[in-house]
Design a protein around this motif. Structure first.
Motif, PDB file in Angstrom:
ATOM      1  N   GLN A  94     -10.739  -2.954  -0.302  1.00  0.00           N
ATOM      2  CA  GLN A  94      -9.430  -3.900  -0.399  1.00  0.00           C
ATOM      3  C   GLN A  94      -8.981  -3.103   1.168  1.00  0.00           C
ATOM      4  O   GLN A  94      -9.230  -4.204   2.455  1.00  0.00           O
ATOM      5  CB  GLN A  94      -8.472  -2.936  -0.776  1.00  0.00           C
ATOM      6  CG  GLN A  94      -8.849  -3.712  -2.719  1.00  0.00           C
ATOM      7  CD  GLN A  94      -7.381  -3.398  -3.358  1.00  0.00           C
ATOM      8  OE1 GLN A  94      -6.511  -2.960  -3.511  1.00  0.00           O
ATOM      9  NE2 GLN A  94      -7.788  -3.763  -5.149  1.00  0.00           N
ATOM     10  N   CYS A  95      -8.574  -2.259   1.465  1.00  0.00           N
ATOM     11  CA  CYS A  95      -8.102  -2.091   2.971  1.00  0.00           C
ATOM     12  C   CYS A  95      -9.254  -1.847   3.724  1.00  0.00           C
ATOM     13  O   CYS A  95      -9.266  -2.261   5.009  1.00  0.00           O
ATOM     14  CB  CYS A  95      -7.521  -0.694   3.149  1.00  0.00           C
ATOM     15  SG  CYS A  95      -8.001   1.110   3.170  1.00  0.00           S
ATOM     16  N   GLY A  96     -10.851  -1.538   3.068  1.00  0.00           N
ATOM     17  CA  GLY A  96     -11.885  -1.025   3.500  1.00  0.00           C
ATOM     18  C   GLY A  96     -12.660   0.617   4.158  1.00  0.00           C
ATOM     19  O   GLY A  96     -13.365   0.819   4.710  1.00  0.00           O
ATOM     20  N   TYR A  97     -11.046   0.732   4.674  1.00  0.00           N
ATOM     21  CA  TYR A  97     -10.971   2.408   5.244  1.00  0.00           C
ATOM     22  C   TYR A  97     -11.927   3.386   4.541  1.00  0.00           C
ATOM     23  O   TYR A  97     -12.410   4.072   5.728  1.00  0.00           O
ATOM     24  CB  TYR A  97      -9.872   2.781   5.110  1.00  0.00           C
ATOM     25  CG  TYR A  97      -9.404   4.600   6.276  1.00  0.00           C
ATOM     26  CD1 TYR A  97      -9.618   3.414   7.867  1.00  0.00           C
ATOM     27  CD2 TYR A  97      -9.398   5.551   6.449  1.00  0.00           C
ATOM     28  CE1 TYR A  97      -9.382   4.647   9.056  1.00  0.00           C
ATOM     29  CE2 TYR A  97      -9.246   6.359   7.755  1.00  0.00           C
ATOM     30  CZ  TYR A  97      -9.566   5.944   8.275  1.00  0.00           C
ATOM     31  OH  TYR A  97      -9.373   6.773   9.022  1.00  0.00           O
ATOM     32  N   CYS A  98     -12.187   3.470   3.546  1.00  0.00           N
ATOM     33  CA  CYS A  98     -13.555   3.911   3.050  1.00  0.00           C
ATOM     34  C   CYS A  98     -13.986   3.854   2.425  1.00  0.00           C
ATOM     35  O   CYS A  98     -15.482   4.310   2.064  1.00  0.00           O
ATOM     36  CB  CYS A  98     -12.186   4.748   1.369  1.00  0.00           C
ATOM     37  SG  CYS A  98     -12.310   3.761   0.090  1.00  0.00           S
ATOM     38  N   GLN A  99     -14.194   2.409   3.006  1.00  0.00           N
ATOM     39  CA  GLN A  99     -15.902   1.849   2.357  1.00  0.00           C
ATOM     40  C   GLN A  99     -17.073   2.442   3.022  1.00  0.00           C
ATOM     41  O   GLN A  99     -17.988   2.257   2.305  1.00  0.00           O
ATOM     42  CB  GLN A  99     -15.182   0.396   1.826  1.00  0.00           C
ATOM     43  CG  GLN A  99     -14.644  -0.698   1.293  1.00  0.00           C
ATOM     44  CD  GLN A  99     -15.055   0.136  -0.068  1.00  0.00           C
ATOM     45  OE1 GLN A  99     -15.940   0.428  -0.887  1.00  0.00           O
ATOM     46  NE2 GLN A  99     -13.915  -0.074  -0.964  1.00  0.00           N
ATOM     47  N   CYS A 129     -10.669   6.845  -3.023  1.00  0.00           N
ATOM     48  CA  CYS A 129     -10.468   5.263  -2.400  1.00  0.00           C
ATOM     49  C   CYS A 129      -8.613   5.353  -3.024  1.00  0.00           C
ATOM     50  O   CYS A 129      -8.446   5.144  -4.099  1.00  0.00           O
ATOM     51  CB  CYS A 129     -10.442   4.467  -2.911  1.00  0.00           C
ATOM     52  SG  CYS A 129     -10.624   3.040  -3.086  1.00  0.00           S
ATOM     53  N   ARG A 130      -7.572   5.597  -2.400  1.00  0.00           N
ATOM     54  CA  ARG A 130      -5.828   5.017  -2.421  1.00  0.00           C
ATOM     55  C   ARG A 130      -6.315   3.130  -2.767  1.00  0.00           C
ATOM     56  O   ARG A 130      -4.846   3.969  -3.342  1.00  0.00           O
ATOM     57  CB  ARG A 130      -5.612   5.118  -1.113  1.00  0.00           C
ATOM     58  CG  ARG A 130      -5.162   7.416  -1.091  1.00  0.00           C
ATOM     59  CD  ARG A 130      -5.250   7.404  -1.868  1.00  0.00           C
ATOM     60  NE  ARG A 130      -3.025   7.994  -1.919  1.00  0.00           N
ATOM     61  CZ  ARG A 130      -2.356   8.068  -3.239  1.00  0.00           C
ATOM     62  NH1 ARG A 130      -2.679   7.389  -4.139  1.00  0.00           N
ATOM     63  NH2 ARG A 130      -1.587   7.830  -2.839  1.00  0.00           N
ATOM     64  N   CYS A 131      -7.401   2.558  -2.600  1.00  0.00           N
ATOM     65  CA  CYS A 131      -6.818   1.371  -2.373  1.00  0.00           C
ATOM     66  C   CYS A 131      -7.152   1.208  -4.122  1.00  0.00           C
ATOM     67  O   CYS A 131      -6.677   0.680  -5.167  1.00  0.00           O
ATOM     68  CB  CYS A 131      -7.553   0.692  -1.964  1.00  0.00           C
ATOM     69  SG  CYS A 131      -6.768   0.615  -0.338  1.00  0.00           S
ATOM     70  N   THR A 133     -10.164   1.235  -6.037  1.00  0.00           N
ATOM     71  CA  THR A 133     -11.307  -0.156  -5.984  1.00  0.00           C
ATOM     72  C   THR A 133     -12.547   0.261  -7.059  1.00  0.00           C
ATOM     73  O   THR A 133     -13.622  -0.072  -6.650  1.00  0.00           O
ATOM     74  CB  THR A 133     -11.683  -0.201  -4.652  1.00  0.00           C
ATOM     75  OG1 THR A 133     -12.522   0.326  -3.882  1.00  0.00           O
ATOM     76  CG2 THR A 133     -10.752  -0.687  -3.594  1.00  0.00           C
TER      77      THR A 133
ATOM     78  N   MET B 377      -5.127   6.083   3.155  1.00  0.00           N
ATOM     79  CA  MET B 377      -6.662   6.732   3.223  1.00  0.00           C
ATOM     80  C   MET B 377      -6.713   6.832   5.297  1.00  0.00           C
ATOM     81  O   MET B 377      -7.068   7.806   5.203  1.00  0.00           O
ATOM     82  CB  MET B 377      -7.150   5.881   2.791  1.00  0.00           C
ATOM     83  CG  MET B 377      -8.697   6.033   2.866  1.00  0.00           C
ATOM     84  SD  MET B 377      -8.997   7.418   1.294  1.00  0.00           S
ATOM     85  CE  MET B 377      -9.355   8.968   2.104  1.00  0.00           C
TER      86      MET B 377
HETATM   87  S1  FES Z   1     -10.079   0.656   0.032  1.00  0.00           S
HETATM   88 FE1  FES Z   1      -8.523   1.487   0.756  1.00  0.00          FE
HETATM   89  S2  FES Z   1      -8.782   3.439   0.361  1.00  0.00           S
HETATM   90 FE2  FES Z   1     -10.813   1.998  -0.273  1.00  0.00          FE
END
Ligand code: FES
Ligand code: FES
Lengths: 149, 757
Positions: A94-99, A129-131, A133, B377
């Motif tokens: 999603q936001c991708g930050y943790c990916q 993962c705060r989104c 996923t 995050m």
């Molecule tokens: S995709 Fe947003 S924190 Fe994992």
């Protein structure tokens, strides 16, 4: 100090206790490993050191002698790693930050356990993962396992 | 950029200051089309058609998707709107955020609203409503028209595609000397009756010389090829290769690094700080003071982020006392005092609840909700470069116009001299619309001798300086008649988000009028009470409160839906049937359908083993109706969340895969909070520091989640927030059903133990 990152050798000047995360990000401009907590609690900063998932925010760069793989070094030339392929197929980010961290953790899991059960996944995939996923992360890991089988 | 910022400032502040003049400004801009900002930015061989479409001679097609991508898939959906009408396939296009410009932002901020009103709309609705009184009505209409906001700009993006296609057809018609209506298009090519083809790219140069026509008629949804179907997200490749640039990844020549140490006692200043110790940390270059409307503190400038963090630790500022009760118990007492006093305002309500409750047998309950942090995050950060009177900000923001306005004010420059470059956002959830982050970065950038500086907050700083979901205390009284709810007295004490937002963002303006977010999720729900009253008991402190995913709905969704469950139990009713019986207005139909559908998916009403239970809840928020069922197994002595089912009805689903992902995400976000999140106070400051004491669910704790979508609602609703509000109540109701234990205080983890794998 000398660091092996994604097949390249880097000479860096850094204090002994400087975390690998900040050496990579601020001194070597390798931005794939992300800062999330700084205390080893989220996994956003995960890289592989000789294939082992390592939280770089709590690992002093000076203590690392192995080969470091970040998300940037995962594809084989132009070819994406099969875990990256599965991530795209299942539209995991999603936001991708943790990916970056999630993908590297999954690569290590599948290396160790090519056919992981849900329990195996639960035990190893502990990155935050705060989104939210997680359902798609799980599906994508099973997909790679299926490709193996 | 100049245009947007200047306009925002005039439009926004002007409206606040002079009602009549402001209206004129608003109206003028409402009618006037904005100039297309693209021609100034185009590369050789690229041509723009409307502010949304760029076509290159090489047939490269770029669609401008000027909204913040925070994982909600907005770039994909916006691009799909244009692609559908332009008649190109999704694999032929690139989506770009594009420049900041009036053509994009004003529409989001003042008139039609963003195509998908996740946050900035809500923000505008609230601020304008609060600040502008009568004019707020005019503006709020635009935004409420705004549940139609989505519908409105949903047309706008499709019209851009249709207009561009029409002008390309015209160019092709001239080229071949045939009538435009004899031509067809497919996959970015125009085809004439002889089967000859020209690509859009080949036509772009000549088409760019023609005048754009009025938007032609749009396709009937039955002819859609792209919309209504799941599309591969446009930004996935970069997100799985680590190539996306988030704010925290910005790298500029000569850039300095910094962090902040802001007062954790909100509104209090520093008594002292050990600058000598901070400067002694290797790599620390300077310590500067930060004084802004959002907070007081220090910037620690260094040669890398880690050195800045270490410098902040060494600085160890000592702060003055806070002017609010120092701990959570003291704050709760203040909230309960507010409940004892007269209401600040009421909203909705029908009949004569006082008379109906008088002397009747009543059911009473009190609910408590803690403050919550967003914990995106990616920790808060901004990069700022202030040189020669101009500021450039690189910012993952949900509200670039506001960032420009407040930083200009701080630096004493024109908002037109601020350029905001929007990066990827590592999560937003409402936090990334706030002005504190760019304000502090601008304050530091003013003290670097013209060098750019990237300001990264530590996680601890982020968690202890959030704009929290308000703490709330609620007291409810109801009576039944023939086992069904008859009268309700609903009181909730909470701070006003508007008021807090204005104090930190626009300190020279005051917010007037009721802040409906205190009651959202209660009075506005599809439920027919014969007698009801919904009262807000506003209680404000210096503790900043803000928009937390789904805002007031997540607070009142929990209170309202938990209490309905209590009433069903008291009346000996099935909680589903009781709700259906109370939803007898025909406008409640989407709620009834969503509830029935989710009940069927979950096998509601079928016998379950002793110790296993299901709970149900429904909340309408942001135009989307969401019913959820949670099943828990408590036979092991802990709460194991086994499964979650959800049905959402947003009226129209443009991308089902993405919509499902958003609902799921919203559920997990709310579930994390319900299970274990709590921001508490001690010594005037937030107790929690990092994920070790404010965690969220991990893989092992998240059960299977099944989502179905309906399209009964007459208007289009949002995706990002509506999954969140019902989940806490559905979980609490499931725990009651499994164990007979009624939980009225969040997080539930304080009262029961969860088995999180
Ligand atoms: S995709 Fe947003 S924190 Fe994992
Ligand atoms: S940043 Fe390293 S674990 Fe969170």
């Amino acid at each position: 100090m000398e660091l092996q990152v994604n097949g390249q050798t880097h000479q860096v000047e850094a204090p002994d206790d400087m975390p690998l995360l900040w050496v990579l990000r601020d001194l070597l401009d390798i931005k794939g490993p992300k800062f999330g907590c700084g205390v080893g609690a989220c996994g956003a900063c995960t890289v592989l050191v000789d294939g082992i998932p390592t939280r770089t925010c709590t690992t002093a760069a000076a203590d690392v002698s192995g080969e470091i793989t970040t998300i940037e070094g995962l594809p084989d030339g132009e070819r994406l790693h099969k875990v990256q392929e599965a991530w795209i197929k299942h539209e995991v980010p999603q936001c991708g930050y943790c990916q970056s961290g999630q993908i590297l953790a999954a690569v290590a899991l599948l290396e160790e356990t090519p056919q992981p059960t849900d329990a195996d996944i639960d035990a190893v995939m502990t990155n935050l993962c705060r989104c939210g996923t997680y359902p798609r992360l799980r599906a994508a890991i099973h997909e790679v396992a299926g490709m193996e089988g | 950029m100049g245009k947007i910022a200047k306009y925002t400032r005039r439009g926004f502040l002007g409206l606040g200051i002079a009602a009549a003049g402001g209206l004129a400004v608003g109206y003028y801009y409402y009618k006037k089309p904005y100039p297309n900002p693209l021609p100034d930015t185009l590369a050789e061989g690229d041509y723009s058609f409307t502010p949304y479409v760029i076509i290159g001679s090489d047939n490269a097609i770029t669609i401008i998707t000027p909204r913040a991508e925070m994982g909600q898939g907005i770039h994909t959906t916006l691009a799909a709107l244009v692609a559908e009408e332009l008649d190109v396939d999704m694999d032929q296009i690139t989506a770009e955020h594009g420049p900041a410009a009036a053509a994009y932002y004003n529409s989001a901020m003042l008139e039609e609203g963003a195509p998908f009103p996740f946050f900035e709309d809500g923000f505008m609705a609230e601020t304008t409503r609060g600040a502008m009184g009568v004019l707020g009505k005019f503006l709020a209409l635009q935004v409420t028209g705004g549940s139609s906001a989505s519908i409105d700009a949903f047309d706008k993006m499709r019209e851009a595609g249709a207009t561009a296609r029409a002008v390309l057809l015209e160019a092709a018609a001239q080229h071949w000397g045939v009538a435009a209506d004899s031509l067809t298009t497919t996959r970015a090519e125009v085809i004439n009756p002889n089967g000859e083809r020209l690509t859009y790219g080949a036509l772009a140069q000549s088409a760019a010389k023609l005048t754009l026509p009025k938007p032609p008629a749009l396709k009937d949804p039955s002819n859609w090829r792209i919309l209504g179907k799941s599309q591969p997200r446009v930004e996935l490749l970069e997100k799985v290769t680590g190539a996306s640039i988030y704010g925290i990844d910005v790298q500029l020549p000569d850039m300095l690094y910094a962090t902040v140490a802001m007062s954790p006692r909100f509104g209090a200043k520093a008594k002292s700080a050990d600058e000598v110790a901070a400067m002694a940390v290797p790599g620390v270059l300077n310590v500067v003071e930060i004084v802004t409307s959002a907070g007081f503190g220090f910037g620690i400038i260094a040669s890398n982020t880690w050195a800045a963090f270490e410098g902040a630790r060494a600085l160890a500022p000592v702060w003055e006392a806070a002017d609010y009760p120092a701990d959570t118990a003291g704050l709760k007492a203040l909230w309960n005092e507010a409940l004892d006093k007269d209401a600040s305002f009421t909203l909705g309500g029908v009949g004569d609840p006082e008379a109906a409750l008088q002397g009747a047998e009543v059911i009473e309950a009190s609910y408590s909700l803690p403050y919550l942090a967003h914990t995106t995050m990616e920790p808060m950060n901004a990069t700022a470069h202030f040189k020669d009177g101009k500021l450039t900000l690189w910012l993952g923001t949900q509200a670039p116009g506001i960032a420009a306005m407040v930083t200009a004010e701080l630096l004493g420059i024109e908002a037109g001299d601020v350029e905001v470059i929007t990066t990827h956002l590592g999560g937003g959830f409402g936090r990334r619309a706030e002005a504190d982050v760019p304000l502090y970065a601008a304050a530091i950038a003013a003290q670097t001798g013209g060098k750019p500086v990237k300001v990264t907050w530590s996680r601890e700083e982020d968690m202890q300086h959030d704009t929290y979901r308000p703490m709330a205390e609620a007291r409810l009284t109801a009576t039944l008649k023939d086992g069904l709810p008859e009268a309700l007295d609903y009181r909730v004490a909470a701070p006003s988000i508007n008021k807090s937002l204005f104090a930190r963002t626009f300190p020279n303006m005051s917010s007037a009028g009721p802040d409906r977010s205190i009651l959202d999720g209660s009075f506005d729900q599809p439920f027919s009470w014969p007698h009801s009253r919904f009262a807000a008991h506003q209680v404000d402190t210096n503790i900043p409160v803000g928009f937390w995913r789904s805002v007031g709905h997540s607070i009142n969704g929990f209170v309202h839906e938990s209490f309905l469950d209590e009433l069903a139990v008291a009346g000996g009713q099935d909680p589903l049937k009781m709700r259906l019986a109370m939803m007898h207005d025909e406008r409640h139909e989407p709620a009834r359908e969503a509830l029935k559908a989710v009940a069927e998916m979950a096998g509601w009403g079928q016998p379950l083993p002793e110790g296993v239970g299901q709970g149900i809840a429904h909340t309408l928020s942001f135009g989307t109706w969401v019913a959820e069922v949670v099943q828990v197994d408590m036979r092991g002595g802990t709460v194991k969340i086994e499964k979650i089912w959800a049905v959402a009805d947003p009226g129209m689903v443009l991308d089902p895969g993405n919509f499902e992902a958003q609902i799921t995400s919203g559920i997990i976000y709310g579930l994390s909070a319900a299970v274990g999140q709590e921001i508490s106070f001690d010594d005037g400051r937030v107790v929690q520091e990092n994920f070790y004491d404010y965690d969220a669910l991990r893989m092992a704790g998240v059960p299977p989640i099944e989502v179905a979508l309906l399209e009964n609602s007459p208007r289009m609703g949002g995706a990002g927030e509506p999954g969140t509000p019902p989940i806490a109540a559905a979980l609490g109701n499931a725990i009651f059903s499994a164990s007979g234990q009624r939980l009225r205080a969040l997080p539930f983890g304080n009262d029961v133990e969860f088995d999180l794998g």
